[in-house]
Design a protein around this motif. Sequence first.
Motif, PDB file in Angstrom:
ATOM      1  N   ARG A   1       0.818  -1.201   0.000  1.00 34.62           N
ATOM      2  CA  ARG A   1       0.000   0.000   0.000  1.00 34.62           C
ATOM      3  C   ARG A   1       0.854   1.254   0.000  1.00 34.62           C
ATOM      4  N   CYS A   2       2.068   1.110   0.496  1.00 35.48           N
ATOM      5  CA  CYS A   2       2.980   2.250   0.617  1.00 35.48           C
ATOM      6  C   CYS A   2       3.215   2.881  -0.743  1.00 35.48           C
ATOM      7  N   ILE A   3       3.182   4.209  -0.774  1.00 39.13           N
ATOM      8  CA  ILE A   3       3.447   4.894  -2.029  1.00 39.13           C
ATOM      9  C   ILE A   3       4.862   5.463  -2.058  1.00 39.13           C
ATOM     10  N   VAL A   4       5.664   5.038  -1.118  1.00 43.77           N
ATOM     11  CA  VAL A   4       7.090   5.360  -1.085  1.00 43.77           C
ATOM     12  C   VAL A   4       7.338   6.874  -1.104  1.00 43.77           C
ATOM     13  N   CYS A   5       6.515   7.599  -0.350  1.00 40.37           N
ATOM     14  CA  CYS A   5       6.645   9.046  -0.368  1.00 40.37           C
ATOM     15  C   CYS A   5       7.685   9.543   0.617  1.00 40.37           C
ATOM     16  N   GLY A   6       7.989   8.734   1.633  1.00 43.20           N
ATOM     17  CA  GLY A   6       8.997   9.156   2.592  1.00 43.20           C
ATOM     18  C   GLY A   6       8.509  10.073   3.690  1.00 43.20           C
ATOM     19  N   MET A   7       7.208  10.303   3.738  1.00 40.36           N
ATOM     20  CA  MET A   7       6.662  11.179   4.777  1.00 40.36           C
ATOM     21  C   MET A   7       6.918  10.609   6.170  1.00 40.36           C
ATOM     22  N   CYS A   8       6.875   9.289   6.270  1.00 37.02           N
ATOM     23  CA  CYS A   8       7.061   8.656   7.578  1.00 37.02           C
ATOM     24  C   CYS A   8       8.446   8.987   8.120  1.00 37.02           C
ATOM     25  N   VAL A   9       9.440   8.904   7.243  1.00 42.80           N
ATOM     26  CA  VAL A   9      10.809   9.186   7.664  1.00 42.80           C
ATOM     27  C   VAL A   9      10.915  10.645   8.076  1.00 42.80           C
ATOM     28  N   GLU A  10      10.283  11.478   7.259  1.00 41.73           N
ATOM     29  CA  GLU A  10      10.301  12.912   7.525  1.00 41.73           C
ATOM     30  C   GLU A  10       9.672  13.208   8.883  1.00 41.73           C
ATOM     31  N   ALA A  11       8.593  12.496   9.197  1.00 48.02           N
ATOM     32  CA  ALA A  11       7.826  12.793  10.405  1.00 48.02           C
ATOM     33  C   ALA A  11       8.495  12.254  11.661  1.00 48.02           C
ATOM     34  N   CYS A  12       9.292  11.227  11.534  1.00 46.08           N
ATOM     35  CA  CYS A  12       9.778  10.542  12.732  1.00 46.08           C
ATOM     36  C   CYS A  12      10.692  11.447  13.547  1.00 46.08           C
ATOM     37  N   PRO A  13      10.336  11.717  14.806  1.00 48.84           N
ATOM     38  CA  PRO A  13      11.176  12.580  15.627  1.00 48.84           C
ATOM     39  C   PRO A  13      12.346  11.823  16.252  1.00 48.84           C
ATOM     40  N   CYS A  14      12.417  10.532  16.056  1.00 47.72           N
ATOM     41  CA  CYS A  14      13.378   9.719  16.793  1.00 47.72           C
ATOM     42  C   CYS A  14      14.388   9.021  15.900  1.00 47.72           C
ATOM     43  N   ASP A  15      14.397   9.350  14.617  1.00 44.83           N
ATOM     44  CA  ASP A  15      15.277   8.656  13.686  1.00 44.83           C
ATOM     45  C   ASP A  15      15.082   7.143  13.811  1.00 44.83           C
ATOM     46  N   ALA A  16      13.848   6.748  13.979  1.00 46.98           N
ATOM     47  CA  ALA A  16      13.571   5.324  14.187  1.00 46.98           C
ATOM     48  C   ALA A  16      13.223   4.627  12.892  1.00 46.98           C
ATOM     49  N   ILE A  17      12.629   5.334  12.004  1.00 44.88           N
ATOM     50  CA  ILE A  17      12.241   4.697  10.747  1.00 44.88           C
ATOM     51  C   ILE A  17      13.029   5.341   9.625  1.00 44.88           C
ATOM     52  N   ARG A  18      13.561   4.517   8.760  1.00 44.47           N
ATOM     53  CA  ARG A  18      14.331   5.046   7.640  1.00 44.47           C
ATOM     54  C   ARG A  18      13.962   4.270   6.390  1.00 44.47           C
ATOM     55  N   MET A  19      14.251   4.877   5.268  1.00 45.69           N
ATOM     56  CA  MET A  19      13.994   4.174   4.002  1.00 45.69           C
ATOM     57  C   MET A  19      15.289   4.049   3.218  1.00 45.69           C
ATOM     58  N   ASP A  20      16.403   4.078   3.931  1.00 43.11           N
ATOM     59  CA  ASP A  20      17.689   4.072   3.236  1.00 43.11           C
ATOM     60  C   ASP A  20      18.271   2.673   3.083  1.00 43.11           C
ATOM     61  N   SER A  21      17.396   1.657   3.108  1.00 44.99           N
ATOM     62  CA  SER A  21      17.919   0.297   2.976  1.00 44.99           C
ATOM     63  C   SER A  21      18.460   0.048   1.577  1.00 44.99           C
ATOM     64  N   GLY A  22      18.064   0.905   0.618  1.00 45.16           N
ATOM     65  CA  GLY A  22      18.551   0.718  -0.740  1.00 45.16           C
ATOM     66  C   GLY A  22      17.919  -0.468  -1.435  1.00 45.16           C
ATOM     67  N   ILE A  23      16.931  -1.087  -0.787  1.00 44.44           N
ATOM     68  CA  ILE A  23      16.307  -2.269  -1.387  1.00 44.44           C
ATOM     69  C   ILE A  23      15.029  -1.857  -2.088  1.00 44.44           C
ATOM     70  N   HIS A  24      14.996  -2.137  -3.334  1.00 46.79           N
ATOM     71  CA  HIS A  24      13.818  -1.877  -4.148  1.00 46.79           C
ATOM     72  C   HIS A  24      12.688  -2.783  -3.660  1.00 46.79           C
ATOM     73  N   THR A  25      11.507  -2.216  -3.442  1.00 39.46           N
ATOM     74  CA  THR A  25      10.391  -3.064  -3.020  1.00 39.46           C
ATOM     75  C   THR A  25      10.093  -4.061  -4.129  1.00 39.46           C
ATOM     76  N   HIS A  26      10.261  -5.323  -3.796  1.00 39.70           N
ATOM     77  CA  HIS A  26      10.091  -6.341  -4.834  1.00 39.70           C
ATOM     78  C   HIS A  26       8.633  -6.725  -4.938  1.00 39.70           C
TER      79      HIS A  26
END
Lengths: 504, 384, 179
Positions: free
Chosen positions: C117-142
């Motif tokens: 369902r994720c549209i890969v917008c990165g808002m979650c990373v932007e919103a996280c105040p704790c540097d807990a969630i990142r999208m820098d795994s470099g893995i393309h969603t298969h």
Amino acid sequence: MPTATINGKEVTVPRGTAIIRAAAMLGINVPHFCYHPALSAPANCRMCLVEVEKARKLEPACYLKVTDGMVVHTESEKVVAARQAVLEFILINHPVDCPICDQAGECKLQDYYMAYDAKPSRLTTGKVGKVKVYPIGPEVVYDGERCILCTRCVRFCDQITGTSELTVVDRGDRSEIRTFPGRELDNPYSMNVTDICPVGALTTRDFRFKCRVWLMTSTDSICTGCARGCSVHLDHYLGETQRYRPRFNPEVNEYWMCDEGRLSYKRLNANRSGALRVGERDDLSWPRAARMIAGALADAQLQPDQIAFVASADASTEALVAGHEYALNILRAGRFYWTGRADGEGDAFLRCADRNPNRAGLVHSFGEQILERGADRLLKDLKSGGIRALFMMSSALPFGREAVEELAAEARKLDIFILATSHAGSLSSAATVSLPVAKHSEQTGTWVNIDGVAQTVDAAYAPPGVAIADWDVYRRLAAGADAEWPLDSVDAIHARIFSDEAAE
Amino acid sequence: MLTDILLILLKIVAVVLLFAMPIGSLMTLLGDRKQSSMIQNRVGPNRARLSIIPGLGRLPLVGIPHFLADGLKMIFKEDAIPDGADRTWHNIVPAMALFPAIVMWAVIPFHDHYCTGEIVVQNYRDICVEGQTRNFFSIANLDAGLLYVFAISGVSVYGAAIAGWASNAKYSLIGGLRSSAQMISYEVSMALSVAGAILIYGTLNLNEMVVQQGHLIGGWLPMWGIVVQPLAFFIFLGAMMAETKRAPFDMPEGESEIVAGYFTEFSSMKFAVIQLSEYVATVFVGALIATIFLGGWQVPYLYGDGFHFGNTPTAALELPYWAVIALRIGAFSFKTIFILWLQFMLRWTLPRFRYDQVMNLGWKIFLPLSLANLVITAFVVAIL
Amino acid sequence: MAVTVTKIPRPDRSLWVQSYVPEVMRGLSITSKQFFKNLFTKKDVVTIQYPEVKRDYPERYRGLHRLMYRDDGQVRCVACMCCSTACPANCIHIEAAEHDDTSIEKYPAVFVIDELRCIVCGMCVEACPCDAIRMDSGIHTHPFYERDTAFFDKPALLELGGPSVAHQGGDMKGVQGHH
Ligand code: SF4
Ligand code: SF4
Ligand code: SF4
Ligand code: SF4
Ligand code: FES
């Protein structure tokens, strides 16, 4: 009656009114932490400092009384600078763990910081750590780091409940809120301190981490925990009530509510029944079921004396009026009873011994005499025979489990047992017909409290399954019986209720 | 008699199956896909493989297998006919589109008549002495060859128009209407633009036209149509591209507005046949322009017995007759493919016209220009 | 509101340009130059032959989510729901719970991202105040063959994660201990 000028606007107030009140009359909000309209004003947070002309320094608006000819500025440069300074002081040791803090989103400190300060901390030394997750009472958890020492909680226990459990211990940046030795914050109103706490220092065990406040929608409602019917904010998310918060209502509960009532919202979520069942069938539509019920009642060839109608002190007034109409003219019941929850502990403040939210409405619709025919009497009459059909408006009973089972067992023997209920239970499984009805969070309804204050609430979200408003059940049943029905809308019912009242 | 019929059948098979269709499908697929990819700095299709043929393995074969894959795919696609469509016409119409595109090839000369005797070159012409000439290299040597082409291409409008109508869909109908309007408009300037060439050559027979283009003006410049009728060449090329509904004239199938125009509702092989007919028509344009304007099978300075430089009776470089034939057919193929290439080049170079621009170009520019061209040519021919 | 009309004059074109053919030739010369260049040398071809040749993702490429952990291996996320609130696709499901360690206080008992369902917008990373969630795994969603496999739960997200020692609310030097 002194007249003052606040931000260029004149206001005349009774003698002894604090500036903050006078400003509020003009619609001017003076930021404040320690001031609470129901509590004394210690003026310890200094957030409400305002500029009063001819005064040598800034004055606390919560404490200073309005005098004639006073000229006040609440947003002048000096005031704003003072506010920033106050906020900076408060935030020196504040952990700013808003991501964890349940108050985030409704936190005064957050709001004022965003409005007036919004600067990064200038502090380079470490913060003073204090107690976290301290169980200050059975229902309340205290966080020393977030506390801004406004002492609202202390004053609440001193001045409202008079129990005086809390105090401030230690001095300076070590100060914390504690109970007196050997005591706990365990008075029946203890959770109110979490409402008045302007920050996230006091949180209820119940609501902790359950739902972020910005996700919830708030609907004005009432607590149905006792006959007081405290006004509440009903905060809900995804069709579930998450918490009650007291809503200011000078006629009923002022700013407060009791702990038991506050937790009574759980009844709205647990064990709900949304299924319409007639006999074995639970796939029926309301019109179909209503026709089947009318048919079954007609086939049974009952005498009025064989039909018992049980009104409920839990139902809305609308339902009681409609149920009365239905019982008299369509069901033609000859015996009337009432049920409700058993009495509990009451006190002189808010809690009533009567745990039913609408006994007044019951009396209004069915008359005073019905109160003599309670659930005990019903059980006795069921046992002695003679009753063949039973209609109950709700499954609330003043019984323990055993007596409920006993009543259910008796009810099983009847020809027809129709139960309008919002909850599933042994009674609903004993019923021939189980009609799902909404709770006050899901429908429009009026509840009349012990002092005769009628409060009409609106639905916050949709009822479960095919459940409908409790008064609507009778309209449907009447339609199934092809009978004349004068009460086919809330407005029609209200017209009847309120014209009756006017006549009295 | 029988041999004649057999010969004609053989020629039909040769022209249609060995020339028109293969070039039509293969070259156009390559042209459409590979050529465009190169213009656009891509690699184009190269994924389909012919690994069932041993030895080919995973060779991409410049994307040629894609056209086989396409065919295979088309065959296995569901043939959907829209609700309310005229089923009969819907089924017939692909054939109606393909038929004229193929039938037109009947008059295209791939080479001069075969001469069973000696060839003497006179006045830039092969004269067959002591022998007969046999028509081996065109299906029919019609004296009214060019008229035949115009007649058939006039019929081809039915394919698109009926396809649009029979689909019972709005986009299709609009596509069909656009194509009929466009094709009829351009037919006028198409015919008028070659009228000049007809005046010069004095014949409608396509082979005769080609023969005449062997003439050398001033002894060195081949008298090709493009040399004597340059304006007509451009008009004819433009009009023919409009006739075949290729970009930038692809209004009838304008993807951005009407999905795929008149063949929106065609799928499976019916769609493939319509596509193929367009491609075959495109190749035919190449062949026809080569014939009328680029000297057809003529190779400059090459005549029946070898190369002549100037109006000389003996060849400067003698060649056997079969070699001459091979060179000439090769030249014809090359010219055809060149025009094809040019069409695709134009297609990938020019943006699409707007529909009013198409009509403006046809009626307000091509028509007056071709008329002027005709009048001037007539004067010049009369004076000379 | 008054309607104003601005007339934009048609561009002036010389007869040369207007006659179309020379301009077409000019265009043709460009396309044919490209055509022949690529036909013989493939010099300008920019296509990357994907499955055989893979392009390095840029550093800030948003790949599969991952959850970071603290020094001690605990999940950094404090279940503040900022990410799930910010998520426009509503694909983050978090259930908060009380942690035994009072210094952590709150942690996500359940943390599920529906990567489908994720549209890969990165808002979650932007919103996280704790540097807990990142999208820098470099893995393309298969691609996923079954929907359930697209739900990445906490262990799966932590597996991709790495340690992060960023301080909450910025760099706080020498945080004093608790009572
Ligand atoms: S009390 Fe307010 S400012 Fe402090 S952590 Fe909680 S939300 Fe943030
Ligand atoms: S706990 Fe809350 S109400 Fe009590 S002093 Fe601290 S901040 Fe004020
Ligand atoms: S990338 Fe966007 S859509 Fe995906 S989880 Fe994060 S916020 Fe939601
Ligand atoms: S925003 Fe960060 S800390 Fe908050 S719930 Fe999402 S991942 Fe956890
Ligand atoms: S509100 Fe006045 S000093 Fe706190």
